[in-house]
Design an enzyme around this catalytic site. Structure first.
Site, PDB file in Angstrom:
ATOM      1  N   GLY A 259       0.827  -1.215   0.000  1.00  0.00           N
ATOM      2  CA  GLY A 259       0.000   0.000   0.000  1.00  0.00           C
ATOM      3  C   GLY A 259       0.851   1.250   0.000  1.00  0.00           C
ATOM      4  O   GLY A 259       0.777   2.080   0.915  1.00  0.00           O
TER       5      GLY A 259
ATOM      6  N   ASN B  46       1.508  -1.968   5.230  1.00  0.00           N
ATOM      7  CA  ASN B  46       0.878  -0.645   5.365  1.00  0.00           C
ATOM      8  C   ASN B  46      -0.474  -0.558   4.659  1.00  0.00           C
ATOM      9  O   ASN B  46      -1.290   0.298   4.991  1.00  0.00           O
ATOM     10  CB  ASN B  46       1.835   0.422   4.817  1.00  0.00           C
ATOM     11  CG  ASN B  46       1.218   1.807   4.850  1.00  0.00           C
ATOM     12  OD1 ASN B  46       1.053   2.392   5.921  1.00  0.00           O
ATOM     13  ND2 ASN B  46       0.837   2.320   3.682  1.00  0.00           N
TER      14      ASN B  46
ATOM     15  N   SER C 171      -2.964   2.059  14.265  1.00  0.00           N
ATOM     16  CA  SER C 171      -3.660   3.350  14.263  1.00  0.00           C
ATOM     17  C   SER C 171      -3.991   3.780  15.678  1.00  0.00           C
ATOM     18  O   SER C 171      -4.207   2.942  16.565  1.00  0.00           O
ATOM     19  CB  SER C 171      -4.957   3.253  13.469  1.00  0.00           C
ATOM     20  OG  SER C 171      -5.687   4.472  13.559  1.00  0.00           O
TER      21      SER C 171
ATOM     22  N   TYR D   5     -13.090  -0.586  11.536  1.00  0.00           N
ATOM     23  CA  TYR D   5     -11.741  -0.081  11.270  1.00  0.00           C
ATOM     24  C   TYR D   5     -10.930  -0.055  12.568  1.00  0.00           C
ATOM     25  O   TYR D   5      -9.819  -0.614  12.639  1.00  0.00           O
ATOM     26  CB  TYR D   5     -11.802   1.315  10.640  1.00  0.00           C
ATOM     27  CG  TYR D   5     -10.431   1.922  10.469  1.00  0.00           C
ATOM     28  CD1 TYR D   5      -9.566   1.456   9.488  1.00  0.00           C
ATOM     29  CD2 TYR D   5      -9.970   2.938  11.320  1.00  0.00           C
ATOM     30  CE1 TYR D   5      -8.283   1.985   9.342  1.00  0.00           C
ATOM     31  CE2 TYR D   5      -8.710   3.469  11.188  1.00  0.00           C
ATOM     32  CZ  TYR D   5      -7.863   2.994  10.195  1.00  0.00           C
ATOM     33  OH  TYR D   5      -6.601   3.511  10.064  1.00  0.00           O
TER      34      TYR D   5
ATOM     35  N   LYS E 160      -7.643  -2.454  13.521  1.00  0.00           N
ATOM     36  CA  LYS E 160      -6.307  -1.945  13.864  1.00  0.00           C
ATOM     37  C   LYS E 160      -5.867  -2.472  15.241  1.00  0.00           C
ATOM     38  O   LYS E 160      -4.689  -2.758  15.460  1.00  0.00           O
ATOM     39  CB  LYS E 160      -6.286  -0.418  13.807  1.00  0.00           C
ATOM     40  CG  LYS E 160      -6.396   0.136  12.384  1.00  0.00           C
ATOM     41  CD  LYS E 160      -5.210  -0.280  11.522  1.00  0.00           C
ATOM     42  CE  LYS E 160      -5.227   0.341  10.144  1.00  0.00           C
ATOM     43  NZ  LYS E 160      -4.060  -0.031   9.328  1.00  0.00           N
TER      44      LYS E 160
ATOM     45  N   ILE F  15      -3.241  11.854  10.129  1.00  0.00           N
ATOM     46  CA  ILE F  15      -2.204  12.215   9.157  1.00  0.00           C
ATOM     47  C   ILE F  15      -2.889  12.710   7.889  1.00  0.00           C
ATOM     48  O   ILE F  15      -3.870  12.100   7.417  1.00  0.00           O
ATOM     49  CB  ILE F  15      -1.300  11.000   8.849  1.00  0.00           C
ATOM     50  CG1 ILE F  15      -0.779  10.351  10.150  1.00  0.00           C
ATOM     51  CG2 ILE F  15      -0.142  11.411   7.938  1.00  0.00           C
ATOM     52  CD1 ILE F  15       0.032  11.245  11.075  1.00  0.00           C
TER      53      ILE F  15
HETATM   54  P1  NAD Z   1      -3.815   6.412   1.483  1.00  0.00           P
HETATM   55  O1  NAD Z   1      -5.209   6.189   1.042  1.00  0.00           O
HETATM   56  O2  NAD Z   1      -3.146   7.716   1.204  1.00  0.00           O
HETATM   57  O3  NAD Z   1      -2.870   5.233   0.914  1.00  0.00           O
HETATM   58  C1  NAD Z   1      -3.271   3.890   0.934  1.00  0.00           C
HETATM   59  C2  NAD Z   1      -2.386   3.077   0.026  1.00  0.00           C
HETATM   60  O4  NAD Z   1      -2.799   1.706   0.116  1.00  0.00           O
HETATM   61  C3  NAD Z   1      -2.502   3.460  -1.432  1.00  0.00           C
HETATM   62  O5  NAD Z   1      -1.261   3.284  -2.077  1.00  0.00           O
HETATM   63  C4  NAD Z   1      -3.523   2.448  -1.964  1.00  0.00           C
HETATM   64  O6  NAD Z   1      -3.428   2.238  -3.353  1.00  0.00           O
HETATM   65  C5  NAD Z   1      -3.111   1.213  -1.190  1.00  0.00           C
HETATM   66  N1  NAD Z   1      -4.166   0.203  -1.089  1.00  0.00           N
HETATM   67  C6  NAD Z   1      -5.455   0.410  -0.755  1.00  0.00           C
HETATM   68  N2  NAD Z   1      -6.135  -0.757  -0.810  1.00  0.00           N
HETATM   69  C7  NAD Z   1      -5.248  -1.705  -1.167  1.00  0.00           C
HETATM   70  C8  NAD Z   1      -5.336  -3.101  -1.393  1.00  0.00           C
HETATM   71  N3  NAD Z   1      -6.495  -3.754  -1.279  1.00  0.00           N
HETATM   72  N4  NAD Z   1      -4.225  -3.771  -1.759  1.00  0.00           N
HETATM   73  C9  NAD Z   1      -3.032  -3.126  -1.911  1.00  0.00           C
HETATM   74  N5  NAD Z   1      -2.901  -1.801  -1.703  1.00  0.00           N
HETATM   75  C10 NAD Z   1      -3.988  -1.098  -1.342  1.00  0.00           C
HETATM   76  O7  NAD Z   1      -3.860   6.129   3.057  1.00  0.00           O
HETATM   77  P2  NAD Z   1      -2.874   6.469   4.251  1.00  0.00           P
HETATM   78  O8  NAD Z   1      -3.540   7.477   5.089  1.00  0.00           O
HETATM   79  O9  NAD Z   1      -1.492   6.691   3.768  1.00  0.00           O
HETATM   80  O10 NAD Z   1      -2.969   5.095   5.052  1.00  0.00           O
HETATM   81  C11 NAD Z   1      -1.947   4.133   5.051  1.00  0.00           C
HETATM   82  C12 NAD Z   1      -2.111   3.264   6.279  1.00  0.00           C
HETATM   83  O11 NAD Z   1      -2.079   4.090   7.433  1.00  0.00           O
HETATM   84  C13 NAD Z   1      -3.434   2.506   6.337  1.00  0.00           C
HETATM   85  O12 NAD Z   1      -3.200   1.225   6.886  1.00  0.00           O
HETATM   86  C14 NAD Z   1      -4.265   3.350   7.294  1.00  0.00           C
HETATM   87  O13 NAD Z   1      -5.254   2.593   7.934  1.00  0.00           O
HETATM   88  C15 NAD Z   1      -3.196   3.805   8.243  1.00  0.00           C
HETATM   89  N6  NAD Z   1      -3.521   4.991   9.041  1.00  0.00           N
HETATM   90  C16 NAD Z   1      -3.745   6.180   8.444  1.00  0.00           C
HETATM   91  C17 NAD Z   1      -4.025   7.288   9.252  1.00  0.00           C
HETATM   92  C18 NAD Z   1      -4.264   8.658   8.682  1.00  0.00           C
HETATM   93  O14 NAD Z   1      -4.665   9.554   9.448  1.00  0.00           O
HETATM   94  N7  NAD Z   1      -4.032   8.892   7.383  1.00  0.00           N
HETATM   95  C19 NAD Z   1      -4.083   7.148  10.635  1.00  0.00           C
HETATM   96  C20 NAD Z   1      -3.843   5.909  11.201  1.00  0.00           C
HETATM   97  C21 NAD Z   1      -3.549   4.830  10.394  1.00  0.00           C
END
Ligand code: NAD
Length: 258
Positions: free
Chosen positions: A14, A92, A150, A164, A168, A197
């Protein structure tokens, strides 16, 4: 500081945008050999590929939907087929999946969130384990698994995000179990738990809600993906964190201090 990441073979799932991409770019800047992945070869993926190319990185892009077990297996097998080894796995890929209250949840929503956040981590790690064992045996140092948890896994998640937040929390706990099973094989397991984030993850939120969240963060702002990346480097580096395993490291501007 992270000199030992040079030439390490690191797979980040991801990773075509957001937190995963920022980590992949930093790994590449340290001289690591990097695998990036997404479920779709879209404009974000093309841009990520271009960014790694412009760094002169040694890398490959793998299109696999990790909510399906056979694609988790294929990802690991293709990465190792191309680069010959796997030293660090970063789980990720993940996301909210759906925002819906408990009374309106159905089986499709349940499968969507748990396949995306749990099946992906469990199955990708399962297929990575033999290669991580081999890496640790060969180097005499630890191999590493780092998963993105998370703040929601600690405090439950926002309204409509019970699956969700729950998924996590499962990731946080899976790591604690794997420490018991695989520390003898010299594999470390740690979780990065981001707070709020500034990524596409929050694009469904209103300006009012974003302001409310901002006000709940002592630092008064969302974090950035670039501010998360160094924690992945730290946890990947045996030199920096060789005695750290089973931990959840919060990167949240003080939003929660567990
Ligand atoms: P984002 O949407 O910017 O990026 C997600 C990435 O995962 C992308 O590259 C997407 O193409 C890929 N992806 C989605 N579904 C997929 C699948 N089925 N198979 C392979 N790849 C897949 O999101 P982000 O905010 O960068 O989140 C990344 C991680 O961080 C996630 O696990 C999310 O739960 C976690 N997270 C994010 C936040 C936040 O505030 N942004 C907070 C806590 C945790």
């Amino acid at each position: 500081m992270f000199n030992d990441l040079k030439n390490k073979k690191i797979l980040v799932t991801g990773s075509t945008k957001g937190i995963g991409l920022a980590a992949a770019l930093e790994f590449a800047k340290q001289g690591a050999v990097v695998g990036i992945n997404s479920h779709i070869l879209d404009a974000d993926a093309e841009q990520a590929i271009a960014q790694l190319e412009s760094l002169g990185a040694s890398f490959a892009y793998f299109k696999h939907d990790l909510s399906r077990s056979e694609e988790c297996a294929a990802l690991v097998s293709e990465f190792v087929g191309q680069f010959g080894a796997l030293d660090v796995l970063v789980n990720n890929a993940g996301g909210l999946g759906i925002r819906v209250g408990l009374e309106n949840l159905d089986d499709a929503a349940y499968d969507l969130v748990f396949d995306l956040n749990i099946r992906s981590v469990v199955m990708t790690t399962k297929y990575a384990i033999p290669h991580l064992k081999a890496s640790a045996a060969k180097s005499g140092n630890t191999a590493a698994v780092i998963s993105t948890g998370s703040i929601a896994g600690r405090e439950g998640g926002g309204l409509g995000a019970c699956l969700y937040g729950g998924s996590k929390a499962i990731i946080h706990n899976l790591h604690r179990n794997w420490v018991k099973e695989f520390t003898a094989s010299n594999i470390r397991f740690n979780v990065v738990a981001p707070g709020t984030i500034d990524t596409a993850f929050h694009e469904d939120k209103s300006a009012e809600l974003k302001e409310k969240i901002r006000n709940s963060i002592p630092m008064g702002r969302f974090g950035t993906s670039e501010e998360c990346a160094p924690t992945y480097l730290f946890l990947a580096s045996h030199q920096a964190s060789g005695y750290i395993t089973g931990q959840v490291i919060d990167v949240n501007g003080g939003q929660m201090c567990p």
